[in-house]
Structures are given as structure tokens and as C-alpha cells.
Design a protein around this motif. Structure first.
Motif, PDB file in Angstrom:
ATOM      1  N   PRO A  77      -1.600  53.531  -1.106  1.00 22.01           N
ATOM      2  CA  PRO A  77      -1.751  53.328  -2.673  1.00 22.01           C
ATOM      3  C   PRO A  77      -2.192  52.251  -3.064  1.00 22.01           C
ATOM      4  O   PRO A  77      -3.306  51.968  -4.069  1.00 22.01           O
ATOM      5  CB  PRO A  77      -0.346  53.789  -3.470  1.00 22.01           C
ATOM      6  CG  PRO A  77       0.533  53.266  -1.939  1.00 22.01           C
ATOM      7  CD  PRO A  77      -0.308  53.761  -0.835  1.00 22.01           C
ATOM      8  N   HIS A  78      -2.052  50.990  -2.593  1.00 24.77           N
ATOM      9  CA  HIS A  78      -2.385  49.524  -2.933  1.00 24.77           C
ATOM     10  C   HIS A  78      -2.919  48.874  -1.770  1.00 24.77           C
ATOM     11  O   HIS A  78      -2.403  49.356  -0.780  1.00 24.77           O
ATOM     12  CB  HIS A  78      -1.318  48.722  -3.364  1.00 24.77           C
ATOM     13  CG  HIS A  78      -0.465  49.564  -4.522  1.00 24.77           C
ATOM     14  ND1 HIS A  78       0.903  49.651  -4.620  1.00 24.77           N
ATOM     15  CD2 HIS A  78      -0.843  49.856  -5.844  1.00 24.77           C
ATOM     16  CE1 HIS A  78       1.158  50.401  -5.612  1.00 24.77           C
ATOM     17  NE2 HIS A  78       0.086  50.659  -6.473  1.00 24.77           N
ATOM     18  N   ASP A 127      -0.279  47.945   1.623  1.00 24.17           N
ATOM     19  CA  ASP A 127       0.784  48.954   1.834  1.00 24.17           C
ATOM     20  C   ASP A 127       0.746  49.319   3.490  1.00 24.17           C
ATOM     21  O   ASP A 127       1.630  49.670   4.031  1.00 24.17           O
ATOM     22  CB  ASP A 127       0.900  50.034   1.055  1.00 24.17           C
ATOM     23  CG  ASP A 127       1.519  49.768  -0.438  1.00 24.17           C
ATOM     24  OD1 ASP A 127       2.224  48.875  -0.335  1.00 24.17           O
ATOM     25  OD2 ASP A 127       0.766  50.167  -1.469  1.00 24.17           O
ATOM     26  N   HIS A 145       3.160  55.045  -5.186  1.00 26.12           N
ATOM     27  CA  HIS A 145       3.528  55.225  -3.815  1.00 26.12           C
ATOM     28  C   HIS A 145       4.007  56.735  -3.767  1.00 26.12           C
ATOM     29  O   HIS A 145       3.391  57.421  -2.902  1.00 26.12           O
ATOM     30  CB  HIS A 145       4.753  54.213  -3.194  1.00 26.12           C
ATOM     31  CG  HIS A 145       4.348  53.037  -2.944  1.00 26.12           C
ATOM     32  ND1 HIS A 145       5.285  51.859  -2.308  1.00 26.12           N
ATOM     33  CD2 HIS A 145       3.502  52.330  -3.402  1.00 26.12           C
ATOM     34  CE1 HIS A 145       4.812  50.930  -2.307  1.00 26.12           C
ATOM     35  NE2 HIS A 145       3.700  51.002  -2.954  1.00 26.12           N
TER      36      HIS A 145
HETATM   37 ZN   LIG Z   1       2.316  49.350  -2.990  1.00 25.65          ZN
END
Ligand SMILES: [Zn+2]
Length: 242
Positions: free
Chosen positions: A16-17, A20, A130
Motif C-alpha cells: 500500500p505504501h 510496507d 492496508h
Molecule cells: Zn502502510
């Protein structure tokens, strides 16, 4: 409980980011690429443009910094390609646009294994992006990528309907599949530490990763491990509920 010994030829990682996936499956990525030449693609869903307490950093500047950090982290592991989907941080939606993007990357890369965050929680909570990224990645892999009637405009000589074997969900409450990451915990830390803007205390992060590898190892009788919840996609078609 299962210890996975066999590395796949290809895997896809939906994160997601930025940062992660290195914390979630960095040890396994490092091991599979180094020891089995697994071809791994990372799909970075959002720009990570809200990940700072520094009010002088504009979202555009932070996006640029974090894309470089993600590329550096992926390069350090030997990832073959990073796909930047550039959704807004905190704005990931379970919608057709996002599902279409994930299905396309699965059909194009043809991986056997999916890595993503476990979207299901009962006693803990996690960031909305997430949950959305995990659920959409599983739906894309299991329900949509194998069915040529879903997004049929994607199908070409190079991009075919594709059935994956299984998913490994990181950040799970109930790990049931483990990979021996002995010898790869430092590489995992090195890759995570490429996300310089997110890590105020590199040595503390390195120690935390080592402790987590030991804790996961204790659950499966290994010195160091990463633990996942495994979803098997190769189930009987009658059980799939089509
Ligand atoms: Zn994240």
C-alpha cells in the motif's frame, strides 16, 4: 503449520505504501531472489504523500522522495520492476480502477505467488489503505485474473488470463506458513532502511526486525523466519462458488 521450502519462478508484491513490503516480506524476497532467481515485481499502490510530520514538505516533494526510496529499497533486493500506481495516500478504494490495475499486472507478470497485507483482523486494527490493498489484491488474484471475461480488453498475446497458486499475507494475526530467513535478516533491514524519510532510528529498526525474525522462528522451530497466513488459490472449482 507449514514451512515453505520451494521458491516460485515469479512473485508479485502489492504494497500500500512505500516501506510496507520490506518490513512484511523483505527477508523472503531477499532469499528467493538470491537463492532461486525468483523474478519479483513490486506494485506500489499509493504515493505515500501523507507520511511525514514535517509541515514544510509538500505532498509533491514527499512523493518524489518516497518513490526514490522505494526504488532504492527494491534495487537493494534485486526486484526486477517497481510499478507506481500513484493513488493518494489514505485514498485507496476498492473500485474498478484499482482492481483493473492489479489484474493487469498479475496477467502481465504471470506470478505463482502473491504477497500482500492480511486485510482480515479480529483483535487489532490497521491502516485503511492496508485493508483495501490486501483485499483488492486477493480478489484480483483469485476471482478476476483467471477469468478472461473480466476486463477482456486486457487480453492480448502478452497479457493472458492467469491462475496463481497461493497468497502469503504479511502482518497477519495468525501466521500458518513460514519461510526460513536465516542469513537474510540484514538484507531485509538494509532494504527497509532505504526508506530514510520514514526511519528516525535505524539501529532501533534493525534490532526490531531481528527480534521479529527470532519470534517468528520460535513459532516454527527455526532461528530466523518470516510468518504469513497462506491462502491456497488452487482449490476445487466447485468449492470456489462460481
Ligand atoms: Zn502502510
Amino acid at each position: 503449520m507449514e514451512i515453505i521450502e520451494q521458491a516460485p519462478k515469479r512473485a508479485i508484491v502489492v504494497t500500500p505504501h512505500p516501506d510496507d513490503c520490506e518490513g512484511g516480506c523483505g527477508g523472503t524476497m531477499a532469499k528467493w531472489i538470491d537463492s532461486s532467481y525468483t523474478d519479483i515485481v513490486v506494485i506500489l499502490c499509493t504515493k505515500g504523500d501523507k507520511g511525514t510530520g514535517d509541515r514544510s514538505l509538500t505532498p509533491e516533494k514527499l512523493t518524489a522522495i518516497r518513490e526514490i526510496e522505494q526504488q532504492n529499497a527494491s534495487d537493494s533486493l534485486g526486484i526486477s520492476r517497481v510499478v507506481f500506481l500513484r493513488h493518494p495516500d489514505g485514498g485507496l478504494e476498492d473500485d474498478e480502477e484499482f482492481r483493473r490495475e492489479l489484474v493487469y499486472e498479475i496477467r502481465k507478470h504471470k506470478p505463482e505467488v502473491l504477497f500482500c497485507i492480511d486485510p482480515v483482523r479480529s483483535t487489532t486494527h490497521t491502516h485503511r489503505d492496508h485493508r483495501k490493498s490486501g483485499q483488492c489484491a486477493i480478489d484480483a488474484a483469485f476471482s478476476f485474473a483467471p477469468n478472461p471475461n473480466v476486463f477482456p480488453d486486457q487480453i492480448s498475446d502478452e497479457v493472458q488470463a492467469h491462475q496463481m497458486d497461493y497468497a502469503l499475507l504479511w502482518s497477519t494475526e495468525e501466521p500458518d506458513a513460514f519461510i526460513n530467513t536465516k542469513g537474510y535478516v540484514d538484507m531485509k533491514a538494509d532494504s527497509l532502511l532505504c526508506h530514510v524519510s520514514q526511519i528516525p532510528n535505524p539501529e532501533g529498526t534493525r534490532k526490531r526486525l531481528n527480534d521479529r525474525a527470532v519470534e517468528a522462528g520460535e513459532k516454527c522451530g527455526l532461528e530466523h523466519a518470516e510468518g504469513f497466513r497462506k491462502l491456497d488459490f488452487r482449490v476445487d472449482p466447485l468449492e470456489r462458488g462460481f
